[in-house]
Design an enzyme around this catalytic site. Structure first.
Site, PDB file in Angstrom:
ATOM      1  N   ASP A  55      15.509 -25.075   1.151  1.00  0.00           N
ATOM      2  CA  ASP A  55      16.467 -24.204   0.452  1.00  0.00           C
ATOM      3  C   ASP A  55      17.810 -24.163   1.182  1.00  0.00           C
ATOM      4  OD1 ASP A  55      14.841 -23.364  -1.648  1.00  0.00           O
ATOM      5  OD2 ASP A  55      14.199 -21.519  -0.630  1.00  0.00           O
ATOM      6  N   HIS A  61      18.695 -17.011   0.233  1.00  0.00           N
ATOM      7  CA  HIS A  61      19.843 -17.585  -0.474  1.00  0.00           C
ATOM      8  C   HIS A  61      21.133 -16.791  -0.255  1.00  0.00           C
ATOM      9  CE1 HIS A  61      17.302 -20.503  -2.299  1.00  0.00           C
ATOM     10  NE2 HIS A  61      16.546 -19.590  -2.876  1.00  0.00           N
ATOM     11  N   HIS A 106       9.809 -24.948   3.430  1.00  0.00           N
ATOM     12  CA  HIS A 106      10.531 -24.748   2.172  1.00  0.00           C
ATOM     13  C   HIS A 106      11.842 -23.987   2.393  1.00  0.00           C
ATOM     14  CE1 HIS A 106      11.277 -24.766  -2.055  1.00  0.00           C
ATOM     15  NE2 HIS A 106      11.703 -23.527  -1.902  1.00  0.00           N
ATOM     16  N   HIS A 128      17.083 -26.752  -5.026  1.00  0.00           N
ATOM     17  CA  HIS A 128      16.134 -27.829  -4.718  1.00  0.00           C
ATOM     18  C   HIS A 128      16.728 -29.202  -5.027  1.00  0.00           C
ATOM     19  CE1 HIS A 128      12.679 -24.707  -5.282  1.00  0.00           C
ATOM     20  NE2 HIS A 128      13.467 -24.432  -4.266  1.00  0.00           N
TER      21      HIS A 128
HETATM   22 ZN   LIG Z   1      13.357 -22.814  -2.961  1.00  0.00          ZN
END
Ligand SMILES: [Zn+2]
Length: 275
Positions: free
Chosen positions: A211, A234, A207, A52
């Protein structure tokens, strides 16, 4: 955590003030593990949940900075990158006398894992096309933004992280989400949002874009190209960075024009971000 200006060309570097100022550069070569968050490691020293803050730095146009931190986890704040932007806004930025370098994508790089997909392609701006398909109550969402011309502050930065209530105990046991609460994430149950209202009707995919921008910061240079992600996370984001860094024929470094947006920038003065 305190954000400190750094010389041109130094990039983003984390500094553990509790461990003799041990430094870990924000690069894909230092990616340690990725599950619910992205962590960097050098030697045996860890920095977790970097995405973030890195997203806020890229989104706001900061190239060179030292992130001093006295703990292994970057503060989660409200689960978005908006509080960082507000701190940058108060501080102001300083242009540095060196042209910004971009990683210009020359050929497609794609990573597939079952139904998860991510790819990067040649393009003029920095375009992101993200699709998610989660169990209810999230479902299917799609967003396409061009960050070279788009409005990160307004469209992406306020979007908060999210998690299912029933996963919370498990995440805590894994040592993650130390700081999480109703104020630091969207909490979901199978039937809906527990702590509404949402900031956007499609806050979840926004969001994910936040990311992705943070994870792709680990390429070390701003990307010029188009990124397409479907059901990624991720692990997929950082796998793409590592593929890019390994395949030197897939991109070239180009300099920005000598004009305001293409100059490297740092915060104008020291400004602690207090949490
Ligand atoms: Zn995040």
């Amino acid at each position: 955590m305190r954000l400190v200006p750094a010389p041109a060309g130094s990039g983003i570097v984390f500094r553990r003030t509790d461990l003799d100022n041990f430094e870990i550069a924000a690069t894909g070569r230092n990616v340690a593990k990725v599950s619910y968050a992205t962590s960097l490691m050098r030697g045996s020293v860890l920095i977790s949940t970097t995405e973030h803050l890195l997203s806020a730095l890229i989104g706001y146009g900061i190239d060179n900075i030292i992130v001093e931190i006295n703990n292994l986890e970057v503060p989660i704040l409200d689960g978005s990158s908006l509080p960082y932007l507000q701190a940058f806004e108060q501080t102001g930025l300083k242009q540095q006398r060196r042209r910004r370098e971009y990683m210009r994508v020359l050929k497609p790089i794609e990573v597939t894992d079952g139904s998860k997909f991510i790819g990067v392609y040649p393009g003029d701006g920095y375009e992101i096309d993200y699709t998610i398909d989660f169990p209810q109550p999230i479902g299917y969402e799609h967003l396409r933004v061009d960050l070279a011309t788009g409005d990160y502050d307004r469209l992406i930065a306020p979007a908060r992280t999210f998690g299912f209530k029933e996963d919370e105990a498990m995440l805590r046991n894994m040592g993650l989400i130390r700081g999480v609460s109703d104020e630091s994430a969207i909490i979901l149950s199978r039937t809906g949002v527990e702590n509404g209202p949402l900031r956007f009707s499609d806050e979840f995919v926004r969001h994910k874009v936040l990311d992705l921008i943070g994870d792709l910061a680990l390429a070390g240079k701003r990307i010029q190209g188009k990124v397409v992600a479907e059901r990624a996370g991720h692990a997929m984001h950082t796998a793409l960075v590592q593929r890019l860094l390994r395949d030197r024929s897939s991109w070239e470094l180009v300099h920005g024009e000598i004009e305001a947006p293409a100059m490297e920038r740092v915060p104008a003065r020291l400004q602690p971000v207090t949490v």
